[in-house]
Design a protein around this motif. Sequence first.
Motif, PDB file in Angstrom:
ATOM      1  N   LYS A  78       0.862  -1.182   0.000  1.00  0.00           N
ATOM      2  CA  LYS A  78       0.000   0.000   0.000  1.00  0.00           C
ATOM      3  C   LYS A  78       0.897   1.230   0.000  1.00  0.00           C
ATOM      4  N   ASN A  83      -2.092   3.119  -4.327  1.00  0.00           N
ATOM      5  CA  ASN A  83      -1.963   1.735  -4.804  1.00  0.00           C
ATOM      6  C   ASN A  83      -2.150   0.759  -3.648  1.00  0.00           C
ATOM      7  N   THR A  85      -1.940  -3.379  -3.707  1.00  0.00           N
ATOM      8  CA  THR A  85      -1.723  -4.537  -4.571  1.00  0.00           C
ATOM      9  C   THR A  85      -1.084  -5.669  -3.778  1.00  0.00           C
ATOM     10  N   GLN A  93       8.092  -5.433  -8.901  1.00  0.00           N
ATOM     11  CA  GLN A  93       7.529  -4.157  -8.468  1.00  0.00           C
ATOM     12  C   GLN A  93       8.625  -3.098  -8.510  1.00  0.00           C
ATOM     13  N   HIS A 103       5.041   4.161   2.017  1.00  0.00           N
ATOM     14  CA  HIS A 103       4.464   2.862   1.646  1.00  0.00           C
ATOM     15  C   HIS A 103       4.627   1.856   2.774  1.00  0.00           C
ATOM     16  N   TYR A 132       4.569   4.275  -9.416  1.00  0.00           N
ATOM     17  CA  TYR A 132       4.512   2.859  -9.024  1.00  0.00           C
ATOM     18  C   TYR A 132       4.258   2.017 -10.261  1.00  0.00           C
TER      19      TYR A 132
END
Length: 239
Positions: A78, A83, A85, A93, A103, A132
């Motif tokens: 997060k 985002n 995911t 990533q 994050h 991202y």
Amino acid sequence: MGNTVLHKAETRGRANHGWLESYHTFSFANYHNPERMNFGVLRVLNDDTVAAGKGFGAHPHDNMEIISIPLEGDLEHKDSMGNATVIRNGDIQAMSAGTGITHSEYNKNSDRQVKFLQIWLYPNKRNVTPRYDQISLDVKERRNKFQQILSPSPDDAGVWINQDAWFHLGNFEDGIETEYTVKSEQNGVYAFVLKGSVEIEGQALETRDGFGIWDVKSLKIKSTAADTEVLLMDVPMAL
């Protein structure tokens, strides 16, 4: 053969926080080794295992390109860009922290650990808009060859970052020989052996060993064990 540096697996820094076990190839947090600050723009290579139900709370970064490569389990991400995911083995990533992001990374599973590589590169542009990116790759495409997983261009294979860097992953049977051409004469290659064993330009490497080489145009690579997996990080040597 050009210039080389060898980092055997057992010489890495180690931090065990209970919920997190991390091995640091380069200086990180409480592990400080002036001999191991970086390899060119490659600043951090952390080999992390996160316990079930645990994770990294929200924390900030800026002006760093951050790449996560999941090896086992599911990691929930997060961030302050909105985002949310999950990344798992086969995914890559990338985050451009730029002007600043916050994050968190969390192992939501109560019954298994997560293993992933956390890699930081210095960017070639400062204070970019944070970004991202996450993709899923077909791991069969790296059987007995190298699959590109990261590049400097949105039009090229893999995720892209603000740096003239290329990452490749390969999974090899025993005895497979391959050659890798370095992308730029300004770049060197840092190889990290995820499993198995390999010889790179005659240097024998075992699981979790790291080997950097520069001032060369290509590398001869030979797997010396079944199910050998190698990550190549082709990065600029000048900061």
